[in-house]
Motif scaffolding. Structure first.
Motif, PDB file in Angstrom:
ATOM      1  N   GLN A  45       0.849  -1.184   0.000  1.00 30.15           N
ATOM      2  CA  GLN A  45       0.000   0.000   0.000  1.00 30.15           C
ATOM      3  C   GLN A  45       0.890   1.240   0.000  1.00 30.15           C
ATOM      4  N   THR A  46       0.584   2.174  -0.886  1.00 26.26           N
ATOM      5  CA  THR A  46       1.393   3.394  -0.992  1.00 26.26           C
ATOM      6  C   THR A  46       0.516   4.604  -0.681  1.00 26.26           C
ATOM      7  N   PHE A  66       5.171   3.146   3.490  1.00 24.73           N
ATOM      8  CA  PHE A  66       4.720   1.992   2.712  1.00 24.73           C
ATOM      9  C   PHE A  66       4.237   0.885   3.649  1.00 24.73           C
ATOM     10  N   PRO A  87      -2.697   0.404  -3.751  1.00 25.62           N
ATOM     11  CA  PRO A  87      -1.577  -0.516  -3.588  1.00 25.62           C
ATOM     12  C   PRO A  87      -0.866  -0.787  -4.919  1.00 25.62           C
ATOM     13  N   LEU A  88       0.341  -1.294  -4.819  1.00 25.39           N
ATOM     14  CA  LEU A  88       1.057  -1.744  -6.004  1.00 25.39           C
ATOM     15  C   LEU A  88       1.433  -3.211  -5.807  1.00 25.39           C
ATOM     16  N   GLY A 131      -8.086   1.773  -5.809  1.00 25.84           N
ATOM     17  CA  GLY A 131      -6.830   1.089  -6.097  1.00 25.84           C
ATOM     18  C   GLY A 131      -6.924  -0.405  -5.808  1.00 25.84           C
ATOM     19  N   LEU A 145       4.956   6.895  -9.493  1.00 20.26           N
ATOM     20  CA  LEU A 145       4.018   5.868  -9.043  1.00 20.26           C
ATOM     21  C   LEU A 145       2.579   6.241  -9.374  1.00 20.26           C
ATOM     22  N   GLY A 198      -0.494   4.458  -7.521  1.00 20.19           N
ATOM     23  CA  GLY A 198       0.176   4.602  -6.230  1.00 20.19           C
ATOM     24  C   GLY A 198       0.564   6.048  -5.995  1.00 20.19           C
TER      25      GLY A 198
END
Ligand SMILES: Cc1cc2nc3c(=O)[nH]c(=O)nc-3n(C[C@H](O)[C@H](O)[C@H](O)COP(=O)(O)O)c2cc1C
Ligand code: FES
Lengths: 573, 165
Positions: A418-419, A453, A426-427, A536, A441, A446
């Motif tokens: 999770q950003t 993070f 999230p990525l 996201g 990002l 993100g």
């Protein structure tokens, strides 16, 4: 070092002499005949008994041994950390130290606790910690003295550079030159939005209404980050100096620091720093005999996340509810007490000292084209070497996850990261080659944000996590505007329906529609991004959402499918 | 709540002007809240009088800022971290344990008045020991619903043993 009396600097000479003596004493400490034991004592290590470890070492202090505290260097995973510097040898870093280990360490026997030696070279068969992935990628500017100096020591702080930038700004540079260095550094605000600090200062300086103010935003109310409080705990004078330099350059009469009320140690150490700086005459009238006056006040927050938003923070300082207002006017035009106010994040202001001393050009050698310098980054979740690091902008996400933070612990399978805290999505591993900076990002859903993070593993359900994040924003909404204060509860309601196994396929487009309204219509930065984490999660884990909404199955086994009670997910839910 | 103590707590807050008085309201309330665990109406009145404001204004702050309580808390006070590290590592299950076994949610107090638990929306900063709770400056980390329940049981027993003796 045993602190000597802090004199009141009435001239630049007074400061120069004190600094010279402090530097010599500092040099003597590290090159003398005594063994120096430094224990990292901060909020994270206190939880692991650091105070007791320090007390134990202090019992052995005497003519051949100094026991002292420092801030924590960020390696939370290795706490309690102790550095033992014997004469004519580099400091040996011990980790996971308990009170029982003290005699063994002093006897030079606790080999299994050795993490490495300081410096770049091996010593006596011990490898340098600078070779460990956690330290290898770091470029410490803001954190240069965190974990090195005793944060309560004015003298040690001055010995390693504190107030030298203020001195330079007062006596060797014009205010325009100070701002020019900040602009040349292209330092972008570290509070999340990334606005260039030099440009903000310039607007502040040009504002003609007086008095003017500078406010340092140390609220840090996000549930995913713990960087600013660590600077307070480890090097408080650096922050204070940044605020004072900003005041001088912008012609502000008074500086403020607004600190989150939940961080007692950060508050305590910062308060101590302010008292010492006042005693030294670095705050108040005629600083170091320069003819310049800067007043200072510290204020503490009350546990409302939204008070980190610039205008809300100013309302909070003014003693009312912290509810953001519409802009314009911007704060530099009309801020605290309706006066021009320059607001910067703690980390932003903590970069000021080095930029002023070494130049904007020096600073801009670090980082990427559009995101200069370094960034403090923290991680949460089941990671092996978790903690706070300072790395150049542009480091790849994969390097951070797999090397700096050592990958996930045994028994945990990486699912996502999770950003942007509660403000982005999230990525997944396919984005591991992305550079981490302000811009790279964003198109992936993100965000760098404040650099916090959160790694989550397969045991975390994407729908439930989305609910947690959305519910956070719901609770923290200040209720001033309708789209945010009613829209976010509506999203949580839809998510609960899905989590309870009562959802349907039409709920997913409904989430997107509702989110769009909240994003487009909300008043402030909280509401405008509040649905982003949910969107996201939906984008990265669509199948999981479909399974919940349509098949009524939670594969992670987290959601209370077919149950009557909704799991209470948040404070004040 | 001993109002003489409240007065003493805020005696050194001497604003030079109206603006500074406004800025000090929160600080005054924080001192009272920290000392007593809550701010009573009477204490709010003392603060309001001292800084030249009104109780409704003070209550506007007490109800907005999450750190304040307006009711007394139990004999022990625990912070349950629900920041993101703690969430990812299972703090939700701890919140659920409180609900299931003690019937309390955020800010709730156990039936015998032994323990008040506040769920923290921020991060306590000891993320590598998540999920974690703090009580009397001690941290209890890496909790499971079972070890957490044991802890709560222990606290309740201790408080009651202390009251009996
Ligand atoms: C809901 C919300 C919360 C915020 N919280 C913080 C915070 O805790 N600390 C911070 O520095 N900035 C925070 N910000 C960003 C500030 O509004 C502002 O952009 C920043 O403090 C400016 O400083 P900088 O330019 O140095 O980043 C927040 C913004 C929003 C919308
Ligand atoms: S999230 Fe709980 S300690 Fe950081």
């Amino acid at each position: 070092m045993t602190e000597s009396h802090i004199p009141h600097f009435r001239s630049k000479r007074d400061f120069e002499e004190y600094r010279k003596a402090a530097e010599e004493k500092w040099h003597e400490l590290w090159n003398g005949s005594r063994t120096v034991v430094s224990v990292g004592v901060g909020s994270s290590s206190l939880a692991k008994g650091a105070a007791k470890v320090l007390r134990e070492f202090e019992k052995h202090a005497g003519s051949d041994l100094v026991a002292r505290k420092t801030g924590v260097d960020g390696a939370d995973w290795s706490e309690v950390q102790v550095r033992v510097k014997r004469p004519n040898a580099p400091a040996v870093v011990y980790h996971h130290v308990t009170t029982d280990d003290v005699p063994t360490i002093l006897a030079g026997k606790a080999d299994d606790l050795i993490l490495g030696v300081e410096g770049d070279a091996a010593y006596d068969g011990i490898q340098p910690i600078s070779g460990l992935p956690f330290y290898k990628y770091q470029q410490r500017i803001v954190l240069a003295n965190v974990g090195v100096i005793d944060p309560d020591s004015f003298e040690e702080s001055v010995a390693v550079g504190a107030y030298s930038a203020l001195y330079k700004a007062l006596f060797e540079m014009s205010d325009e030159e100070v701002i020019a260095e900040m602009t040349a550094a292209n330092l972008r605000g570290r509070g999340g939005a990334g606005f260039p600090a030099g440009i903000k200062w310039e607007s502040g300086r040009k504002a003609r209404v007086t008095p003017k103010f500078v406010v340092c935003n140390s609220h840090e109310g996000e549930p995913n980050v713990y960087k600013d409080r660590r600077i307070h705990e480890g090097d408080p004078h650096r922050i204070l100096e940044g605020i004072l330099v900003a005041c001088v350059a912008c012609g502000a009469e008074r500086g403020y620091n607004y600190v989150g009320g939940e961080y007692p140690l950060a508050i305590k150490r910062f308060r101590r720093a302010v008292e010492d700086a006042e005693r030294a005459g670095l705050i108040g009238k005629d600083i170091m005999g320069s003819g310049r006056d800067v007043a200072f006040r510290m204020r503490t927050g009350g546990g409302a996340y939204v008070c980190g938003e610039g205008s809300a923070m100013m309302y909070s300082i003014m003693g009312v509810r912290g509810q953001p207002r519409t802009k314009p006017p911007r704060s530099v035009e009309e801020g605290l007490w309706k006066r021009p106010t320059v607001a910067n994040n703690t980390e932003t202001l903590s970069n000021v000292r080095d930029i002023i001393l070494k130049g904007g050009e020096w600073y801009s050698q670090f980082g990427t084209e559009k995101s200069k310098g370094t960034k403090l980054m923290t991680v949460q979740g089941p990671m092996n070497t978790m903690g706070l690091v300072e790395v150049p902008m542009g480091i790849t996400l994969g390097t951070l996850v797999n090397e700096v933070w050592g990958g996930t612990r045994d028994g945990y399978t990486f699912k996502g990261i999770q950003t942007g805290g509660v403000s982005a999505g999230p990525l997944t591993p396919e984005y591991f080659d992305r550079p981490v900076d302000f811009d790279s990002l964003t198109d992936a859903g993100g965000m760098l944000g404040s650099g916090g993070f959160v790694v989550f593993d397969e045991s975390v359900c994407a729908v439930d996590f989305a609910r947690y994040l959305t519910a956070f924003n719901r609770v923290e909404s200040c209720s001033k505007c309708v789209p945010c204060s009613l829209g976010n509860p509506a999203l949580v309601e839809i998510l609960d329906r899905i989590r309870l196994g009562r959802g349907s396929a039409s709920d997913l487009p409904l989430i997107e529609r509702t989110s769009k309204h909240i994003i487009e219509l909300s008043l402030c930065g909280l509401g405008q991004v509040a649905p982003e984490p949910l969107l996201g999660m939906l984008q990265k884990f669509p199948e999981e959402f479909r399974r919940h909404a349509v098949d009524h199955v939670c594969d992670a086994g987290v959601c209370p499918m077919a149950s009557d009670s909704v799991t209470v997910s948040l404070a004040a839910d | 709540m001993d109002l003489a103590v409240v007065k003493e707590l805020i005696a050194d807050l001497n604003p030079q002007d109206w603006q500074e008085a406004q800025e000090l309201i929160l600080a005054a309330l924080q001192r009272v809240n920290e000392r007593f665990g809550y701010v009573s109406v009477e204490a709010a009145q003392v603060v309001a009088d001292h800084l030249g404001t009104t109780v409704p204004r003070v209550y506007g702050l007490l109800t907005f800022y999450a750190d304040f309580r307006t009711e007394p808390r139990g004999k022990k006070f625990m912070l349950l971290c629900h920041g993101m590290s703690c969430y990812v590592m299972g703090s939700q299950k701890l919140v659920q344990t409180l609900q299931d076994n003690y019937g309390i949610g955020d800010g709730g107090t156990t039936a015998g008045g032994e323990l008040t638990v506040q769920v923290v929306n921020g991060c306590l900063g000891v993320c590598d020991r998540a999920p974690i709770v703090e009580m009397d400056h001690e941290y209890y980390g890496k909790l499971t619903p079972e070890t957490f329940n044991d802890l709560v049981q222990r606290v309740i027993a201790q408080v009651n043993a202390g009251a009996a003796s």
